[in-house]
Enzyme design. Structure first.
Site, PDB file in Angstrom:
ATOM      1  CE  LYS A 178       8.841   7.783  25.856  1.00  0.00           C
ATOM      2  NZ  LYS A 178       7.492   8.278  25.530  1.00  0.00           N
ATOM      3  CD  GLU A 254       2.896  -2.325  36.934  1.00  0.00           C
ATOM      4  OE1 GLU A 254       2.419  -1.217  36.663  1.00  0.00           O
ATOM      5  OE2 GLU A 254       3.390  -2.598  38.027  1.00  0.00           O
ATOM      6  CB  CYS A 288      -4.183  -1.248  32.991  1.00  0.00           C
ATOM      7  SG  CYS A 288      -3.915  -0.879  34.718  1.00  0.00           S
ATOM      8  CD  GLU A 390      -5.603  -3.036  26.666  1.00  0.00           C
ATOM      9  OE1 GLU A 390      -4.620  -2.870  25.922  1.00  0.00           O
ATOM     10  OE2 GLU A 390      -5.561  -2.890  27.899  1.00  0.00           O
TER      11      GLU A 390
HETATM   12  P1  NAD Z   1       2.023   2.406  24.818  1.00  0.00           P
HETATM   13  O1  NAD Z   1       2.637   1.061  24.911  1.00  0.00           O
HETATM   14  O2  NAD Z   1       1.603   2.893  23.488  1.00  0.00           O
HETATM   15  O3  NAD Z   1       3.033   3.520  25.357  1.00  0.00           O
HETATM   16  C1  NAD Z   1       3.563   3.460  26.661  1.00  0.00           C
HETATM   17  C2  NAD Z   1       4.909   4.144  26.671  1.00  0.00           C
HETATM   18  O4  NAD Z   1       5.823   3.405  25.869  1.00  0.00           O
HETATM   19  C3  NAD Z   1       4.886   5.562  26.109  1.00  0.00           C
HETATM   20  O5  NAD Z   1       5.733   6.359  26.910  1.00  0.00           O
HETATM   21  C4  NAD Z   1       5.467   5.372  24.716  1.00  0.00           C
HETATM   22  O6  NAD Z   1       6.083   6.507  24.191  1.00  0.00           O
HETATM   23  C5  NAD Z   1       6.484   4.279  24.972  1.00  0.00           C
HETATM   24  N1  NAD Z   1       6.878   3.489  23.797  1.00  0.00           N
HETATM   25  C6  NAD Z   1       6.114   3.154  22.731  1.00  0.00           C
HETATM   26  N2  NAD Z   1       6.839   2.383  21.875  1.00  0.00           N
HETATM   27  C7  NAD Z   1       8.062   2.222  22.424  1.00  0.00           C
HETATM   28  C8  NAD Z   1       9.251   1.540  22.027  1.00  0.00           C
HETATM   29  N3  NAD Z   1       9.310   0.834  20.897  1.00  0.00           N
HETATM   30  N4  NAD Z   1      10.329   1.598  22.836  1.00  0.00           N
HETATM   31  C9  NAD Z   1      10.287   2.283  23.992  1.00  0.00           C
HETATM   32  N5  NAD Z   1       9.200   2.957  24.423  1.00  0.00           N
HETATM   33  C10 NAD Z   1       8.099   2.928  23.654  1.00  0.00           C
HETATM   34  O7  NAD Z   1       0.831   2.413  25.867  1.00  0.00           O
HETATM   35  P2  NAD Z   1      -0.202   3.607  26.137  1.00  0.00           P
HETATM   36  O8  NAD Z   1      -1.068   3.698  24.935  1.00  0.00           O
HETATM   37  O9  NAD Z   1       0.524   4.783  26.633  1.00  0.00           O
HETATM   38  O10 NAD Z   1      -1.043   3.024  27.358  1.00  0.00           O
HETATM   39  C11 NAD Z   1      -2.160   2.199  27.200  1.00  0.00           C
HETATM   40  C12 NAD Z   1      -1.780   0.739  27.410  1.00  0.00           C
HETATM   41  O11 NAD Z   1      -1.145   0.602  28.671  1.00  0.00           O
HETATM   42  C13 NAD Z   1      -2.955  -0.203  27.441  1.00  0.00           C
HETATM   43  O12 NAD Z   1      -2.616  -1.377  26.756  1.00  0.00           O
HETATM   44  C14 NAD Z   1      -3.124  -0.510  28.922  1.00  0.00           C
HETATM   45  O13 NAD Z   1      -3.756  -1.723  29.219  1.00  0.00           O
HETATM   46  C15 NAD Z   1      -1.717  -0.494  29.381  1.00  0.00           C
HETATM   47  N6  NAD Z   1      -1.639  -0.236  30.807  1.00  0.00           N
HETATM   48  C16 NAD Z   1      -1.328  -1.258  31.652  1.00  0.00           C
HETATM   49  C17 NAD Z   1      -1.278  -1.040  33.026  1.00  0.00           C
HETATM   50  C18 NAD Z   1      -0.955  -2.160  33.975  1.00  0.00           C
HETATM   51  O14 NAD Z   1      -0.723  -1.883  35.137  1.00  0.00           O
HETATM   52  N7  NAD Z   1      -0.930  -3.402  33.544  1.00  0.00           N
HETATM   53  C19 NAD Z   1      -1.541   0.234  33.524  1.00  0.00           C
HETATM   54  C20 NAD Z   1      -1.859   1.260  32.632  1.00  0.00           C
HETATM   55  C21 NAD Z   1      -1.901   1.014  31.276  1.00  0.00           C
END
Ligand code: NAD
Length: 486
Positions: A178, A254, A288, A390
């Protein structure tokens, strides 16, 4: 107008519900594609296809054959490099110079690296003495975990998705992906590459949609999904972990970070400034392990602030295709509202705005884009929200420090533990300091220097588990012990 469909059981399909949503350009604010939104039906079909492939051709394929197919997938991405690059830049607005060096080549490399690794990693064996003197032989075997649900973010869409799909497939699993609703294109395009490479139907499935009450939530709740690997916000990870508790399913997370950079007075200042320019502002701050807290030893504090300001003001903002551009927009207007909210909060919390702090004026054709200025603050208290939460934007707070103990305490004073960077020419000190820093990724005199064989992941609220190298095998395979009485 482009139409982005689900990829289920080797075919592109539309949603049964007919529901769609817009994919919008962060550069112009205009619609670039119509995306089908998956529901329970599409997740059911994708999970069933993944299960069938696991029990069939893919699950029983000899390892060498599976690895050869994964090499073909990597080659297939590279052959269509320009298409992947254009799609990724269109969805994210990031400069081509970045996506062509990082996103696409590493997206392809993830398939080769993990294929080669799985082929070459041994399992353990122990001979054991027994009272009857004949002994017993123990040896471990690995098998796939099963159907793995992959939920990925928008900041490095192809790279972070294949970072999970690569090892999952190399270990013999099948996947239902997804992708982020903001960046559906490259994940969808990969379906064509999978078919061309000869990956059996049902091994790689993609369902588009949102999180709650949409494809994301249906995927995490699905009984046929044996494990969930997720990259994204810590808050989303909490929701997914709750869903995974049903059925005691394994998770690999992550998550977010609030990463420190520490600059000692003996650092090579040119390199520290150049490195912090990248760690704070690359990908418009949407990395991230990007730096949002900078601690500088007092003798070089003023010089460092001045030079980082000069660097930030020298960034060239604009659309992806301009070869001189090194600073793109944020991913969406919604995310810009969040980042600009923090810019306002910083002022309220008493920050000195060294540079930026607002929204730039852009030419008419880009006026609808999600642009923000690169921003540097000083003068905030250690408990200011801007220093603790963050933001995920192109901004950092710089604070002076006077001793090693003080800076270690400041750096660790966070609920996150993803990455930290230390700049010093004294390697004994670097080694001493990094051993005390609470983060999964520790860089000395560098940032984002990644050998894919090394462990990757965060401590505290930044994640669970380690992916990368052999470490990913812990999550993507089940280890069983066989004990043969001789
Ligand atoms: P997000 O958590 O909003 O979304 C990530 C994914 O999760 C999307 O595909 C979204 O549709 C899905 N999602 C959201 N709510 C959900 C739920 N309740 N159930 C299932 N799926 C759900 O994150 P984002 O805004 O896409 O990305 C930014 C964040 O990601 C930042 O916090 C960043 O630090 C983190 N990040 C971490 C790493 C790492 O390696 N630690 C790498 C990249 C990004």
């Amino acid at each position: 107008m482009k139409e982005i469909k689900h990829f289920i059981n080797g075919e592109y399909v539309v949603s049964e519900s007919g529901r769609v949503f817009d994919d919008v350009s962060p550069v112009t604010g205009e619609k670039i594609a119509t995306v089908h939104e998956g529901g329970q039906t599409e997740i059911d079909r994708a999970a069933a296809a993944a299960r069938k492939a696991l029990d069939g051709d893919w699950g029983y394929m000899p390892v060498a054959e599976r690895m050869a197919l994964l090499h073909k997938v990597a080659d297939g991405i590279n052959e269509r490099f320009e298409e992947f690059l254009a799609a990724e830049c269109e969805d994210t607005g990031k400069p081509r110079s970045m996506a062509s060096h990082i996103d696409i080549p590493r997206g392809a490399a993830n398939f080769k690296t993990f294929a080669d690794l799985v082929k070459n990693v041994p399992t353990e064996s122990f001979h054991m003495d027994t009272p009857d003197a004949s002994g017993a032989l123990n040896y471990a075997i690995r098998r796939p975990k099963g159907v793995v649900g992959v939920i990925s973010p928008w900041n490095l869409p192809l790279l972070l998705m294949t970072w999970k799909v690569g090892p999952a497939l190399a270990c013999g699993n099948t996947v239902v992906v997804k992708p982020s609703e903001e960046t559906p294109q490259t994940t969808a395009l990969l379906g064509e590459v999978m078919n061309d490479a000869g990956i059996p139907k049902g091994v790689y499935n993609v369902v588009h949609g949102f999180g709650p009450d949409s494809a994301g939530a249906y995927l995490t709740a699905h009984k046929e999904v044996d494990a969930l690997t997720f990259t994204g916000e810590t808050r989303t990870g909490t929701a997914i972990m709750k869903a995974a508790a049903d059925g005691i399913r394994d998770v690999s997370f992550e998550l977010g970070g609030k990463n420190p950079a520490i600059i000692f007075a003996d650092a090579d200042l040119d390199k520290a400034v150049e490195g912090t320019m990248r760690s704070a502002f690359a990908n418009c701050g949407q990395v991230c392990f990007g730096t949002e807290r900078v601690y500088v030893e007092r003798p070089v504090y003023e010089a460092f602030v001045r030079r980082l300001k000069e660097g930030a003001e020298g960034l060239k903002m604009g659309p992806s295709q301009d070869p001189d551009v090194n600073f793109g927009p944020l991913i969406s207007q919604e995310h810009r509202d969040k980042v600009v909210g923090y810019y306002r909060l910083a002022e309220k919390e008493g920050a000195t705005v060294v540079t930026g702090g607002g929204v730039p004026g852009m030419p008419d054709e880009y006026a609808g884009g999600a642009w923000v200025q690169p921003t540097i603050w000083t003068g905030l208290a250690d408990d200011a929200r801007v220093v603790r939460e963050e933001i995920f934007g192109p901004c950092c707070h710089i604070r002076p420090f006077d001793s090693e103990d003080e800076v270690v305490r400041l750096a660790n004073d966070t609920e996150y533990g993803l990455a930290a960077t230390v700049w010093t020419q004294d390697l004994s000190r670097a080694n001493r300091v990094v051993r005390r820093l609470e983060a999964g990724l520790l860089w000395v005199n560098s940032w984002f220097l990644r050998d894919l064989r090394t462990p990757f992941g965060g401590m505290k609220m930044s994640g669970i588990g380690r992916e990368g190298g052999v470490h990913g095998l812990e999550f993507y395979s089940e280890l069983s012990n066989v004990c043969i009485k001789l």
